[in-house]
Design an enzyme around this catalytic site. Sequence first.
Site, PDB file in Angstrom:
ATOM      1  N   LYS A  42       0.817  -1.214   0.000  1.00  0.00           N
ATOM      2  CA  LYS A  42       0.000   0.000   0.000  1.00  0.00           C
ATOM      3  C   LYS A  42       0.853   1.267   0.000  1.00  0.00           C
ATOM      4  O   LYS A  42       0.316   2.356  -0.065  1.00  0.00           O
ATOM      5  CB  LYS A  42      -0.921   0.027   1.234  1.00  0.00           C
ATOM      6  CG  LYS A  42      -2.177  -0.788   1.102  1.00  0.00           C
ATOM      7  CD  LYS A  42      -3.109  -0.444   2.260  1.00  0.00           C
ATOM      8  CE  LYS A  42      -4.471  -1.074   2.078  1.00  0.00           C
ATOM      9  NZ  LYS A  42      -5.375  -0.731   3.200  1.00  0.00           N
ATOM     10  N   ARG A  91     -17.988   1.771   7.674  1.00  0.00           N
ATOM     11  CA  ARG A  91     -18.386   3.175   7.685  1.00  0.00           C
ATOM     12  C   ARG A  91     -19.627   3.416   6.845  1.00  0.00           C
ATOM     13  O   ARG A  91     -20.461   4.234   7.174  1.00  0.00           O
ATOM     14  CB  ARG A  91     -17.258   4.060   7.140  1.00  0.00           C
ATOM     15  CG  ARG A  91     -16.078   4.175   8.051  1.00  0.00           C
ATOM     16  CD  ARG A  91     -14.990   4.927   7.351  1.00  0.00           C
ATOM     17  NE  ARG A  91     -14.665   4.218   6.117  1.00  0.00           N
ATOM     18  CZ  ARG A  91     -13.480   4.149   5.567  1.00  0.00           C
ATOM     19  NH1 ARG A  91     -12.484   4.800   6.092  1.00  0.00           N
ATOM     20  NH2 ARG A  91     -13.259   3.459   4.475  1.00  0.00           N
ATOM     21  N   SER A 129      -8.465   7.197   6.705  1.00  0.00           N
ATOM     22  CA  SER A 129      -7.043   7.539   6.760  1.00  0.00           C
ATOM     23  C   SER A 129      -6.574   8.149   5.447  1.00  0.00           C
ATOM     24  O   SER A 129      -5.793   9.104   5.451  1.00  0.00           O
ATOM     25  CB  SER A 129      -6.208   6.292   7.070  1.00  0.00           C
ATOM     26  OG  SER A 129      -6.473   5.828   8.361  1.00  0.00           O
TER      27      SER A 129
END
Length: 164
Positions: A42, A91, A129
């Site tokens: 990532k 979320r 994030s």
Amino acid sequence: MGAGALYPGTFDPITNGHYDLLRRSARIFGRVVVAIAANPGKAPLFSLTERVALATRVLADVEGVEVTGYEGLTVDFARHNNINVMIRGLRAVSDFEFEFQLANMSRALAPEVESVFLTPTEAFSFISSSMVREIALLGGDVSPFVHADVVAALNNKRQQRGGS
């Protein structure tokens, strides 16, 4: 380690949404291991050491929470540490498909590890994030979304990259 629950992730960086979920998880499970994945694929902004240090500082006041870094498969980490509950945050509906696939793959690899999904407090439902990183690196104010230590670390990264 043993028992309790596992909350794995990249935490690049840890947000107020993560904090909220961990505080609530610790009340439910008594003990929660925050497992911060090395995840070099990532290309994280913060190193694993930096992410572990930030999370440790941010979560210092949450009783029952331990922070550690790890490499490899999350289910292997859970097995190795005798943890059979994995916490995942949802979320929005857009998170569901990915998290559903991840939970099913985890179950196929380690049937003894159950995935438990928690939703964020409404005030944190839009925080991610990646958004926090982008806003911070472009000079925006992320103080409503992350701990003051994270704001300072993000500002430091922006300055290292030549931002104002």
